[in-house]
Design a protein around this motif. Structure first.
Motif, PDB file in Angstrom:
ATOM      1  N   MET A  73      61.363 -24.025  63.814  1.00 47.88           N
ATOM      2  CA  MET A  73      61.795 -22.698  63.419  1.00 47.88           C
ATOM      3  C   MET A  73      61.783 -22.629  61.893  1.00 47.88           C
ATOM      4  O   MET A  73      62.382 -23.480  61.219  1.00 47.88           O
ATOM      5  N   ILE A  74      61.096 -21.632  61.344  1.00 54.68           N
ATOM      6  CA  ILE A  74      60.991 -21.475  59.900  1.00 54.68           C
ATOM      7  C   ILE A  74      61.465 -20.087  59.506  1.00 54.68           C
ATOM      8  O   ILE A  74      61.091 -19.093  60.140  1.00 54.68           O
ATOM      9  N   ARG A  75      62.273 -20.010  58.458  1.00 53.32           N
ATOM     10  CA  ARG A  75      62.598 -18.708  57.851  1.00 53.32           C
ATOM     11  C   ARG A  75      62.023 -18.684  56.445  1.00 53.32           C
ATOM     12  O   ARG A  75      62.285 -19.576  55.638  1.00 53.32           O
ATOM     13  N   ILE A  76      61.218 -17.662  56.169  1.00 53.25           N
ATOM     14  CA  ILE A  76      60.598 -17.494  54.861  1.00 53.25           C
ATOM     15  C   ILE A  76      61.476 -16.573  54.019  1.00 53.25           C
ATOM     16  O   ILE A  76      61.703 -15.414  54.379  1.00 53.25           O
ATOM     17  N   MET A 111      64.522 -21.829  55.218  1.00 56.13           N
ATOM     18  CA  MET A 111      65.180 -22.741  56.154  1.00 56.13           C
ATOM     19  C   MET A 111      64.155 -23.248  57.167  1.00 56.13           C
ATOM     20  O   MET A 111      63.298 -22.490  57.617  1.00 56.13           O
ATOM     21  N   VAL A 112      64.286 -24.515  57.519  1.00 58.36           N
ATOM     22  CA  VAL A 112      63.421 -25.111  58.542  1.00 58.36           C
ATOM     23  C   VAL A 112      64.291 -25.930  59.488  1.00 58.36           C
ATOM     24  O   VAL A 112      65.102 -26.753  59.044  1.00 58.36           O
ATOM     25  N   ALA A 113      64.129 -25.709  60.778  1.00 59.57           N
ATOM     26  CA  ALA A 113      64.795 -26.503  61.809  1.00 59.57           C
ATOM     27  C   ALA A 113      63.730 -27.048  62.738  1.00 59.57           C
ATOM     28  O   ALA A 113      62.942 -26.279  63.292  1.00 59.57           O
ATOM     29  N   ILE A 114      63.689 -28.358  62.897  1.00 56.88           N
ATOM     30  CA  ILE A 114      62.675 -28.993  63.743  1.00 56.88           C
ATOM     31  C   ILE A 114      63.348 -29.959  64.718  1.00 56.88           C
ATOM     32  O   ILE A 114      64.112 -30.838  64.310  1.00 56.88           O
TER      33      ILE A 114
END
Length: 588
Positions: A117-120, A419-422
C-alpha cells in the motif's frame, strides 16, 4: 553418525528453548537493555542481550524527516540510509524489502510475494499493488491426492513442488521502484547484495526457526546447503550467516531487472528445482507473471479513514467489519484488557471471522460481498447479536443483504506524507523447504492457502490468487497522514491490526505502547487466546462469562509482529516495532 548429529542438535534445541523461556519470564516490556536508550540507536543494535535473551524494550524510533520500521534491524538501517541519501519512501521500501529477503529468509524472500500500500504525498493518491503468489497454469483442485478423510497425502500441500505458487516479490518491488521511486536498481539493491556477501548476525528468532525446520533442511539438500552450517547443523545465536548464492541472484536482478528473475538462468533453476520435487511449474508461468494494481478497500472508524487491502486479501474488509462492529460500543470507556474489553473484542472477532470463512475468496474468480463486509448498517445489525454479559458461539450472517502464516511486515513514512506499508511472505517458515538450486532463496508454500477440492470460494484455479489475511494499512485523520501499520501472523493479522488501531484511536496510545500491549485472538473456534500478561483474575472472569480461554505466553510470537509509524501532533514521526520478534524502528 547421523544419529549422533541428531542427538547433538536436539540438545541444542533444548538449550535454546530454556533460554527463550528464561527470557520470557525475566524481561519486561518497555525496559531498556543495558542502559541503551532508543534515541541512541547504536549501529550494532541487536534484539537480544549478552546472554542471548530477547529484549522487549528499545524497539521504537523517532524521526523528523522519516522513520523506517521493519522486522530486522539490518533492513531498517538500510531503509533509513536510503532516506538519508535523498530517496523517497518508496525507494526505502524497495531497499528494505530486498534486505529482508536476505536477513529474514524464514519469513519472506525472493521466492515469495505480498501486498503493498502506497500513499503519494503530492497527489494524496493511494495505490495498492498485489504481488501475491498465484497458482501455476497446470494447477487444479485435484492436483493433490487425499486420503479418505480429505487430508493431503505426503504433506505435498505444504512442502515440495506442488506447494509453491508463482513468486511475485521481485516483480512487485521493481514495479514500485520504476513507477514511484526516484533511485536506480543499483542504488536500492546494492546494500542487500553487500548484506548477503558480508553476512549478518543470527538472532534467537532465526536460530529457533532454523532448528524447527532442521528435518526439512536435511530432506531437501539444496536448502540445507544454504541454511545449515558446513558441519550440517542449524546456525546458533550470534553466528554470522553469509549467503553468496543470494548475492549472485541479486546481482543478476540489478543487471537485468525483472527478466533476470522471471527469465533465464534463475527462472530455469526455479522450475527445475520445484519440478524435481513433483512440481507443475513451467517457464511460461514465470515469464507471464505480472503484479496487479487494485483499488484499496476503505472505511471509517470514529472519523478516521482506514485504507486497507482488497480481495484476494480478506484482511482489509474483515478489519473494517470488526471496527464497524466495535463502533457500536463505547470502547474508550473500557479498560484495555479488562474482562469486558476482551469479551467485546472476542465476540466481534467471532462474528467477523465466521463471515470470512463462509464468503471470502479471490474476487477475480468468484463474487465476494465486499460492500456488505464494510457496511456500517450490516455491522450495526450483527452487533445486536453480542451480549456483553456472556459468550455466544460464532455464527456467519448474510453480508449479501448489504451489497449495493509466516510473514513479515514493514512500514515507512516521511515528513512529506509519503507512506508505504508492505506485508510479504513465503507463507510457512522457510516456505516449501525447496531452494532454487544455486541461487540462495527458498520458494513459498502459498498453495497451502487454497482449500483442498473444488466448489469452494477459495478452491484452486490456474492463475488464481489464494485467500490471504495480509492487511497493510494506512490511516488518515481529516484527510492527512496519521498512521501506517501492518503485521504478519496468518489469520491473526486481522485481530492484531484491529486491536492496534483501536488502542491508538480509542485509548490515545502511542505507536509503541499500542504494539506492546498484551493481545488476544479469537475466531470460529470459539476459544479466546490471551497472552499471559493478562491477569489470572481477568481469565477467571472470562471463563465465568462462558468463554473457553487459552493462555499462551508473555509475548506470543503467533499473535503477529506489528511495525508501524504514527504522525504526532508536534510534527515528529513515532515508529513502533514489535518485541515479539526482531523488529526495530529507526528514524532521523
Amino acid at each position: 553418525m547421523k544419529s549422533m548429529k541428531k542427538r547433538l542438535f536436539f540438545a541444542s534445541v533444548i538449550a535454546t528453548l530454556a533460554l527463550s523461556l528464561t527470557a520470557c519470564s525475566t524481561v519486561q516490556a518497555n525496559k531498556v537493555s543495558n542502559g541503551v536508550s532508543a534515541s541512541q540507536q547504536i549501529e550494532d543494535w541487536k534484539p537480544y542481550d549478552e546472554k542471548g535473551e530477547m529484549i522487549r524494550g528499545d524497539r521504537g524510533g523517532i524521526g523528523k524527516v522519516g522513520v523506517v520500521s521493519t522486522g530486522k534491524f539490518e533492513a531498517s538501517k538500510i531503509g533509513r540510509e536510503i532516506l538519508r541519501k535523498g530517496g523517497n519512501a518508496i525507494d526505502a521500501a524497495v531497499a528494505s524489502g530486498f534486505a529482508l529477503s536476505v536477513c529474514e529468509p524464514n519469513s519472506s524472500g525472493l521466492g515469495g510475494g505480498g501486498f503493498m500500500m502506497i500513499r503519494i504525498a503530492k497527489t494524496g493518491e493511494t495505490i495498492f499493488i498485489d504481488f501475491r503468489e498465484r497458482a501455476p497454469k497446470n494447477a487444479t483442485p485435484e492436483m493433490w491426492k487425499t486420503d479418505k478423510d480429505g487430508k493431503v497425502i505426503g504433506n505435498k500441500k505444504v512442502e515440495g513442488g506442488k506447494a509453491a505458487g508463482i513468486p511475485g516479490e521481485v516483480a512487485g518491488l521493481l514495479y514500485a521502484l520504476e513507477k514511484y521511486g526516484t533511485m536506480s536498481r543499483e542504488e536500492v539493491m546494492r546494500p542487500a547484495v553487500n548484506l548477503a556477501k558480508n553476512g549478518f548476525i543470527v538472532t534467537p528468532t532465526l536460530s529457533t526457526d532454523m532448528k524447527n525446520q532442521f528435518d526439512m533442511m536435511e530432506k531437501y539438500p539444496e536448502t540445507g546447503k544454504v541454511f545449515l552450517t558446513e558441519d550440517g547443523f542449524p546456525y546458533e545465536v550470534g553466528d554470522k550467516f553469509v549467503n553468496e548464492d543470494m548475492a549472485k541472484t541479486l546481482e543478476i536482478i540489478i543487471e537485468k531487472g525483472r527478466d533476470g528473475f522471471y527469465k533465464g538462468e534463475v527462472a530455469e533453476a526455479i522450475v527445475n528445482s520445484l519440478n524435481k520435487y513433483d512440481g507443475l511449474f513451467t517457464l511460461e508461468d514465470l515469464a507471464n507473471y505480472q503484479p496487479i494494481i487494485r483499488k484499496p478497500v476503505s472505511g471509517t472508524y470514529r472519523g478516521y479513514e482506514i485504507i486497507l487491502s482488497p480481495s484476494p486479501s480478506s484482511g482489509g474488509a474483515i478489519v473494517i467489519e470488526i471496527l464497524n462492529i466495535l463502533e457500536n460500543f463505547n470502547v474508550g470507556e473500557l479498560d484495555v484488557n479488562s474482562p469486558e474489553y476482551l469479551h467485546l473484542f472476542s465476540e466481534a472477532y467471532k462474528l467477523a471471522y465466521a463471515d470470512r470463512a463462509k464468503y471470502m475468496g479471490d474476487s477475480d474468480y468468484i463474487p465476494v460481498p465486499m460492500k456488505g463486509f464494510t457496511s456500517k448498517a450490516y455491522a450495526k445489525e450483527i452487533a445486536k447479536y453480542i451480549d456483553m454479559n456472556k459468550a455466544k458461539p460464532s455464527i456467519a450472517h448474510d453480508p449479501w443483504q448489504y451489497e449495493s502464516e509466516d510473514t513479515t511486515h514493514y512500514s515507512i513514512a516521511d515528513s512529506e506524507g509519503n507512506m508505504v506499508a508492505i506485508t510479504k511472505t513465503v507463507n510457512g517458515l522457510f516456505g516449501n523447504s525447496v531452494v532454487a538450486d544455486g541461487y540462495g532463496f527458498v520458494l513459498n508454500n502459498e498453495m497451502d492457502d487454497f482449500v483442498t477440492g473444488a466448489g469452494h470460494p477459495n478452491s484452486v484455479a490456474p492463475g488464481k490468487t489464494p485467500l490471504s489475511s495480509m492487511s497493510p494499512t494506512i490511516v488518515l485523520k481529516d484527510g492527512k497522514p496519521f498512521m501506517v501499520l501492518g503485521s504478519p501472523g496468518a489469520t491473526k493479522i486481522i485481530s492484531t491490526v484491529s486491536q492496534v488501531i483501536s488502542r491508538v484511536i480509542d485509548h490515545n496510545m502511542g505507536m509503541q505502547e499500542a504494539i506492546d500491549a498484551p493481545r488476544l485472538y479469537d475466531n470460529t473456534s470459539d476459544t479466546i487466546n490471551v497472552e499471559t500478561r493478562v491477569s489470572d483474575e481477568t481469565v477467571k472472569k472470562l471463563q465465568e462469562m462462558g468463554h473457553k480461554v487459552n493462555v499462551t505466553s508473555d509475548w506470543d510470537r503467533g499473535m503477529g509482529s506489528v511495525q508501524g509509524v504514527m504522525y504526532k501532533e508536534d510534527g515528529t514521526l513515532e515508529g513502533g516495532a514489535d518485541p515479539r520478534r526482531d523488529g526495530k524502528a529507526l528514524g532521523f
